[in-house]
Scaffold this motif. Structure first.
Motif, PDB file in Angstrom:
ATOM      1  N   LYS A 162      37.720  24.258  41.309  1.00 53.51           N
ATOM      2  CA  LYS A 162      36.395  23.649  40.970  1.00 53.51           C
ATOM      3  C   LYS A 162      35.570  24.868  40.435  1.00 53.51           C
ATOM      4  CE  LYS A 162      36.782  19.236  41.429  1.00 53.51           C
ATOM      5  NZ  LYS A 162      36.559  18.320  40.269  1.00 53.51           N
ATOM      6  N   GLY A 163      35.642  25.465  39.491  1.00 50.97           N
ATOM      7  CA  GLY A 163      35.216  26.459  38.802  1.00 50.97           C
ATOM      8  C   GLY A 163      35.340  27.997  39.620  1.00 50.97           C
ATOM      9  N   ARG A 164      34.345  28.682  39.299  1.00 47.47           N
ATOM     10  CA  ARG A 164      34.645  30.156  39.780  1.00 47.47           C
ATOM     11  C   ARG A 164      33.162  30.741  40.221  1.00 47.47           C
ATOM     12  NH1 ARG A 164      36.534  33.524  34.671  1.00 47.47           N
ATOM     13  NH2 ARG A 164      37.748  31.623  34.177  1.00 47.47           N
ATOM     14  N   LYS A 165      33.395  31.738  41.033  1.00 44.03           N
ATOM     15  CA  LYS A 165      32.316  32.406  41.500  1.00 44.03           C
ATOM     16  C   LYS A 165      31.858  33.474  40.593  1.00 44.03           C
ATOM     17  CE  LYS A 165      34.707  32.975  45.210  1.00 44.03           C
ATOM     18  NZ  LYS A 165      35.038  33.681  46.670  1.00 44.03           N
ATOM     19  N   ASP A 166      30.646  33.451  39.978  1.00 45.39           N
ATOM     20  CA  ASP A 166      30.223  34.333  39.122  1.00 45.39           C
ATOM     21  C   ASP A 166      29.760  35.629  39.846  1.00 45.39           C
ATOM     22  OD1 ASP A 166      30.927  32.977  36.946  1.00 45.39           O
ATOM     23  OD2 ASP A 166      28.682  31.909  37.064  1.00 45.39           O
ATOM     24  N   SER A 167      29.956  37.004  39.383  1.00 46.43           N
ATOM     25  CA  SER A 167      29.559  38.046  40.245  1.00 46.43           C
ATOM     26  C   SER A 167      29.897  39.275  39.136  1.00 46.43           C
ATOM     27  CB  SER A 167      30.254  38.322  41.400  1.00 46.43           C
ATOM     28  OG  SER A 167      29.603  39.444  41.985  1.00 46.43           O
ATOM     29  N   ILE A 168      29.088  40.090  39.083  1.00 48.02           N
ATOM     30  CA  ILE A 168      29.344  41.493  38.355  1.00 48.02           C
ATOM     31  C   ILE A 168      29.428  42.567  39.442  1.00 48.02           C
ATOM     32  CG2 ILE A 168      28.119  43.298  36.805  1.00 48.02           C
ATOM     33  CD1 ILE A 168      29.058  40.722  35.527  1.00 48.02           C
ATOM     34  N   PHE A 169      30.459  43.326  39.239  1.00 46.45           N
ATOM     35  CA  PHE A 169      30.823  44.493  40.180  1.00 46.45           C
ATOM     36  C   PHE A 169      30.213  45.816  39.604  1.00 46.45           C
ATOM     37  CE2 PHE A 169      33.690  40.912  41.363  1.00 46.45           C
ATOM     38  CZ  PHE A 169      33.466  40.967  43.113  1.00 46.45           C
ATOM     39  N   ASP A 170      29.535  46.584  40.215  1.00 45.68           N
ATOM     40  CA  ASP A 170      29.240  47.868  39.728  1.00 45.68           C
ATOM     41  C   ASP A 170      30.268  48.797  39.490  1.00 45.68           C
ATOM     42  OD1 ASP A 170      26.602  47.043  39.479  1.00 45.68           O
ATOM     43  OD2 ASP A 170      25.917  47.723  41.516  1.00 45.68           O
ATOM     44  N   ASN A 171      31.239  48.666  40.278  1.00 50.48           N
ATOM     45  CA  ASN A 171      32.294  49.508  40.306  1.00 50.48           C
ATOM     46  C   ASN A 171      33.486  49.173  39.288  1.00 50.48           C
ATOM     47  OD1 ASN A 171      32.899  47.628  41.852  1.00 50.48           O
ATOM     48  ND2 ASN A 171      34.399  48.850  43.103  1.00 50.48           N
ATOM     49  N   VAL A 172      33.430  48.212  38.689  1.00 47.48           N
ATOM     50  CA  VAL A 172      34.308  47.872  37.562  1.00 47.48           C
ATOM     51  C   VAL A 172      34.043  48.116  36.177  1.00 47.48           C
ATOM     52  CG1 VAL A 172      35.547  45.734  36.443  1.00 47.48           C
ATOM     53  CG2 VAL A 172      35.145  45.801  39.056  1.00 47.48           C
ATOM     54  N   ASN A 173      34.780  48.924  35.421  1.00 51.12           N
ATOM     55  CA  ASN A 173      34.465  49.248  34.104  1.00 51.12           C
ATOM     56  C   ASN A 173      34.973  47.898  33.202  1.00 51.12           C
ATOM     57  OD1 ASN A 173      34.497  50.181  31.246  1.00 51.12           O
ATOM     58  ND2 ASN A 173      34.432  52.512  32.114  1.00 51.12           N
ATOM     59  N   TYR A 174      34.102  47.108  32.779  1.00 48.27           N
ATOM     60  CA  TYR A 174      34.515  45.991  32.119  1.00 48.27           C
ATOM     61  C   TYR A 174      34.979  46.269  30.556  1.00 48.27           C
ATOM     62  CZ  TYR A 174      32.568  43.112  35.987  1.00 48.27           C
ATOM     63  OH  TYR A 174      32.371  42.590  37.087  1.00 48.27           O
ATOM     64  N   GLU A 175      34.492  47.139  30.140  1.00 47.72           N
ATOM     65  CA  GLU A 175      34.872  47.500  29.108  1.00 47.72           C
ATOM     66  C   GLU A 175      36.409  48.157  28.677  1.00 47.72           C
ATOM     67  OE1 GLU A 175      33.747  47.329  25.735  1.00 47.72           O
ATOM     68  OE2 GLU A 175      32.136  46.186  26.570  1.00 47.72           O
ATOM     69  N   LYS A 176      36.751  49.029  29.784  1.00 45.77           N
ATOM     70  CA  LYS A 176      38.054  49.346  30.007  1.00 45.77           C
ATOM     71  C   LYS A 176      38.921  48.318  30.300  1.00 45.77           C
ATOM     72  CE  LYS A 176      37.588  54.541  30.984  1.00 45.77           C
ATOM     73  NZ  LYS A 176      38.081  55.505  32.128  1.00 45.77           N
ATOM     74  N   MET A 177      38.395  47.427  31.108  1.00 48.51           N
ATOM     75  CA  MET A 177      39.285  46.270  31.473  1.00 48.51           C
ATOM     76  C   MET A 177      39.605  45.327  30.027  1.00 48.51           C
ATOM     77  SD  MET A 177      38.537  43.662  34.351  1.00 48.51           S
ATOM     78  CE  MET A 177      37.032  43.000  33.613  1.00 48.51           C
ATOM     79  N   LYS A 178      38.606  45.147  29.423  1.00 48.83           N
ATOM     80  CA  LYS A 178      38.669  44.640  28.197  1.00 48.83           C
ATOM     81  C   LYS A 178      39.520  45.120  27.381  1.00 48.83           C
ATOM     82  CE  LYS A 178      36.147  42.726  24.354  1.00 48.83           C
ATOM     83  NZ  LYS A 178      34.874  42.430  23.605  1.00 48.83           N
ATOM     84  N   GLY A 179      39.634  46.197  27.276  1.00 45.48           N
ATOM     85  CA  GLY A 179      40.750  46.945  26.529  1.00 45.48           C
ATOM     86  C   GLY A 179      42.158  47.019  27.116  1.00 45.48           C
ATOM     87  N   ALA A 180      42.093  46.705  28.373  1.00 42.01           N
ATOM     88  CA  ALA A 180      43.684  46.941  29.156  1.00 42.01           C
ATOM     89  C   ALA A 180      44.173  45.215  28.632  1.00 42.01           C
ATOM     90  CB  ALA A 180      43.224  46.865  30.560  1.00 42.01           C
ATOM     91  N   VAL A 181      43.255  44.340  28.881  1.00 40.79           N
ATOM     92  CA  VAL A 181      43.622  42.814  28.494  1.00 40.79           C
ATOM     93  C   VAL A 181      44.179  42.702  27.028  1.00 40.79           C
ATOM     94  CG1 VAL A 181      42.881  40.661  28.640  1.00 40.79           C
ATOM     95  CG2 VAL A 181      42.119  42.019  30.279  1.00 40.79           C
ATOM     96  N   GLN A 182      43.299  43.330  26.146  1.00 41.64           N
ATOM     97  CA  GLN A 182      43.767  43.220  24.710  1.00 41.64           C
ATOM     98  C   GLN A 182      45.037  43.878  24.485  1.00 41.64           C
ATOM     99  OE1 GLN A 182      40.544  44.915  22.665  1.00 41.64           O
ATOM    100  NE2 GLN A 182      39.440  43.191  22.409  1.00 41.64           N
ATOM    101  N   GLN A 183      45.465  44.891  25.183  1.00 39.97           N
ATOM    102  CA  GLN A 183      46.436  46.008  24.928  1.00 39.97           C
ATOM    103  C   GLN A 183      47.747  45.057  25.426  1.00 39.97           C
ATOM    104  OE1 GLN A 183      46.906  48.824  23.518  1.00 39.97           O
ATOM    105  NE2 GLN A 183      49.238  48.759  24.012  1.00 39.97           N
ATOM    106  N   ALA A 184      47.360  44.434  26.665  1.00 38.19           N
ATOM    107  CA  ALA A 184      48.587  43.467  27.173  1.00 38.19           C
ATOM    108  C   ALA A 184      49.091  42.381  26.280  1.00 38.19           C
ATOM    109  CB  ALA A 184      48.212  42.600  28.328  1.00 38.19           C
ATOM    110  N   PHE A 185      48.463  42.046  25.242  1.00 40.71           N
ATOM    111  CA  PHE A 185      48.832  41.052  24.063  1.00 40.71           C
ATOM    112  C   PHE A 185      49.056  41.685  22.919  1.00 40.71           C
ATOM    113  CE2 PHE A 185      46.542  38.476  27.310  1.00 40.71           C
ATOM    114  CZ  PHE A 185      47.254  37.342  27.185  1.00 40.71           C
ATOM    115  N   ALA A 186      49.021  42.975  22.752  1.00 46.25           N
ATOM    116  CA  ALA A 186      49.465  43.754  21.602  1.00 46.25           C
ATOM    117  C   ALA A 186      50.947  43.843  21.483  1.00 46.25           C
ATOM    118  CB  ALA A 186      48.772  45.209  21.620  1.00 46.25           C
TER     119      ALA A 186
END
Length: 206
Positions: free
Chosen positions: A125-149
Motif C-alpha cells: 500500500k504505497g511507500r514511505k517518502d523520505s529524502i536521505f542527506d547521505n544519498v547522492n541521488y544524481e549518482k544513483m540515477k546514473g547507476a540505474v541508467q547504467q544497469a539498463f545500458a
C-alpha cells in the motif's frame, strides 16, 4: 587425394567429438528455454514472440525451438533433447520428465492472503517518502541508467534500490512494471529456505 581424405576424416572426427561432448548440454538448453518461456508467458503474460526476442535471446538458449499447446510448453534444439514444462493453477510452471503422468491430480494449496494495508516493505500500500542527506541521488540515477545500458546483452528487466526500508529508486523496461511477476531463481530458493526454517523453528514443520 589421400591428403584430402585425411583432412575430411579429421574434420568429421572433430565434428563427431564436438557433438558427443555438447549433446548433454542440450538437456539444459531445452529445459531452460521451456521453463523460462512457460513462466514468462502463462504467469508474466508475455507473448511468445517477445520471449523469443528478449527472455530466451541469449547464447545457446536461443537455439531452442519453443512450441506451446494449451498450458504446456516444449522446447528442443534442432529436434534433439526435447524438454516439456507444464503450468497448473496455483502451482506455477514445472519441468517434467517422460515418466510424468499428465492426468496426475496435484493438491492445490489454500493460500492465505492477509489484508494489504501497510506500506513497503511490510505491504504494497504505497511507500514511505523520505529524502536521505547521505544519498547522492544524481549518482544513483546514473547507476540505474547504467544497469539498463546495452540491454541487448545485459537484459536487465527491473531494478529497485531499497535503503533503510525505503524505495529510493526503481525502473522497468517496456512491458514490465511493479506488478509484473518475474522469475527469482536462486533468490526464490533462498527465501523459501528461510521460510521453511521459520516454520520448523515454530514447530509447524517436522
Amino acid at each position: 587425394m589421400k591428403l584430402f581424405k585425411r583432412i575430411l576424416l579429421l574434420l568429421l572426427l572433430v565434428i563427431t567429438l564436438t557433438a558427443i561432448y555438447n549433446y548433454p548440454k542440450l538437456n539444459i538448453v531445452s529445459g531452460y528455454a521451456a521453463k523460462n518461456a512457460a513462466s514468462s508467458h502463462f504467469i508474466a503474460k508475455h507473448s511468445f514472440s517477445d520471449i523469443a526476442e528478449n527472455d530466451n535471446n541469449m547464447p545457446l538458449i536461443k537455439l531452442a525451438d519453443v512450441n506451446s499447446n494449451n498450458e504446456q510448453v516444449a522446447a528442443s534444439v534442432y529436434g534433439l533433447m526435447e524438454r516439456k514444462t507444464i503450468c497448473r493453477d496455483g502451482l506455477g510452471c514445472t519441468l517434467v520428465n517422460e515418466d510424468y503422468d499428465m492426468n496426475t491430480k496435484m493438491p492445490v494449496p489454500d493460500r492465505i492472503k492477509p489484508a494489504d494495508s501497510l506500506p513497503f516493505p511490510y505491504g504494497n500500500k504505497g511507500r514511505k517518502d523520505s529524502i536521505f542527506d547521505n544519498v547522492n541521488y544524481e549518482k544513483m540515477k546514473g547507476a540505474v541508467q547504467q544497469a539498463f545500458a546495452n540491454n541487448d546483452t545485459v537484459k536487465t528487466r527491473t531494478l529497485m534500490v531499497v535503503y533503510k526500508d525505503h524505495i529510493i529508486a526503481e525502473h522497468y523496461i517496456d512491458g514490465f512494471n511493479e506488478e509484473t511477476p518475474v522469475l527469482g531463481w536462486s533468490m526464490t530458493k533462498s527465501v523459501l529456505a528461510t521460510l521453511y526454517g521459520i516454520l520448523e523453528y515454530q514447530g509447524k514443520l517436522n
